[in-house]
Design a protein around this motif. Sequence first.
Motif, short mmCIF file in Angstrom:
data_model
loop_
_atom_site.label_atom_id
_atom_site.label_comp_id
_atom_site.label_asym_id
_atom_site.label_seq_id
_atom_site.Cartn_x
_atom_site.Cartn_y
_atom_site.Cartn_z
N TYR A 104 0.83 -1.20 0.00
CA TYR A 104 0.00 0.00 0.00
C TYR A 104 0.87 1.26 0.00
O TYR A 104 0.60 2.22 -0.74
CB TYR A 104 -0.92 -0.01 1.23
N GLN A 107 2.40 1.72 -3.47
CA GLN A 107 1.43 2.22 -4.44
C GLN A 107 1.15 3.71 -4.24
O GLN A 107 1.08 4.48 -5.20
CB GLN A 107 0.13 1.42 -4.33
N GLU A 108 0.98 4.12 -2.97
CA GLU A 108 0.70 5.52 -2.70
C GLU A 108 1.89 6.41 -3.07
O GLU A 108 1.71 7.51 -3.58
CB GLU A 108 0.35 5.71 -1.22
N TYR A 109 3.10 5.94 -2.81
CA TYR A 109 4.29 6.71 -3.16
C TYR A 109 4.42 6.84 -4.68
O TYR A 109 4.72 7.92 -5.20
CB TYR A 109 5.53 6.04 -2.58
N THR A 110 4.17 5.74 -5.39
CA THR A 110 4.23 5.79 -6.85
C THR A 110 3.17 6.72 -7.41
O THR A 110 3.42 7.50 -8.34
CB THR A 110 4.05 4.37 -7.42
N ARG A 111 1.96 6.67 -6.84
CA ARG A 111 0.88 7.55 -7.30
C ARG A 111 1.25 9.03 -7.05
O ARG A 111 1.01 9.88 -7.91
CB ARG A 111 -0.42 7.20 -6.59
N ALA A 112 1.83 9.32 -5.89
CA ALA A 112 2.22 10.70 -5.60
C ALA A 112 3.30 11.19 -6.56
O ALA A 112 3.26 12.34 -7.01
CB ALA A 112 2.71 10.81 -4.15
N CYS A 113 4.25 10.31 -6.90
CA CYS A 113 5.30 10.70 -7.85
C CYS A 113 4.73 10.97 -9.23
O CYS A 113 5.12 11.93 -9.91
CB CYS A 113 6.37 9.61 -7.91
N LEU A 114 3.80 10.13 -9.68
CA LEU A 114 3.20 10.33 -10.99
C LEU A 114 2.37 11.62 -11.03
O LEU A 114 2.42 12.35 -12.03
CB LEU A 114 2.30 9.13 -11.34
N ILE A 115 1.66 11.90 -9.95
CA ILE A 115 0.86 13.13 -9.91
C ILE A 115 1.77 14.36 -9.94
O ILE A 115 1.50 15.34 -10.64
CB ILE A 115 -0.03 13.14 -8.65
#
Length: 248
Positions: A104, A107-115
């Motif tokens: 989890y 996933q949240e860290y990857t999502r923050a980087c993409l955003i």
Amino acid sequence: MFPRVSRRSTVSQICYVFLVLLTTFFVAISCALLLSQAVRTAPNRSLVKNVNAVVIGAAYVFMLVMSLAFCLKRRIAVHRRLQRISKAFRTLGKNDVPDSVFLYIQQEYTRACLIAYESRPKDGVQEGWGRPGTKYAGVRFRTALLDSVRTIDKLAHLVIPRHPPLRPHGRMLHHFRFILPLLGRDEDGLTPLHYYDSAIQLARHSSREPTEQEFIVGIRAAKDIETTLNECYLEMREGSSSDLSTCA
């Protein structure tokens, strides 16, 4: 942010102290009322040899001891938990948390980087500034052009020690007139100083911001002037060194 947090902490502490004092007050009142009732109902109307008063007092003493023991136990438990927290910064690894928690977090860290990457300006253009993604990104054209004047003036004083001092609103053609013979001319008969003078006049007095093309023309002319002055200065130093070696 921090004053607000400290304010909340102070209010919570005041409320806690008020609650403790209020509870202690009501407990003391209830103890006094029960003891007075025990005295009134006793045959001798006294606390001496009064079994009910002893029972009431023992009950309140037991409650006080248990309350203090519970508070002390809670404080020790909190202190031990805080002691187990590592004071040194350490990056959590996969073995430090359960697999579901690690997945989890990942996933949240990857999502923050993409955003954050997608939120970077790519096509936005602000007047008077370099476009994102180009070599002039983050450069304000007006400031960069005006800052180049002092750099060229310092080089001009190295080549010509008696060069006139820089005036705030002087034309570049007039101020750098003594270095004009050192500069080459293009097919139109213009030197880099002519283009530079036009760019500086635009940066100083125009109500609009310089465009990227105007900035490129001006800064390219400034670089040509700097290159010419640097070459002249190096030749002067080499000539001075040769004269000193000849004299020696």
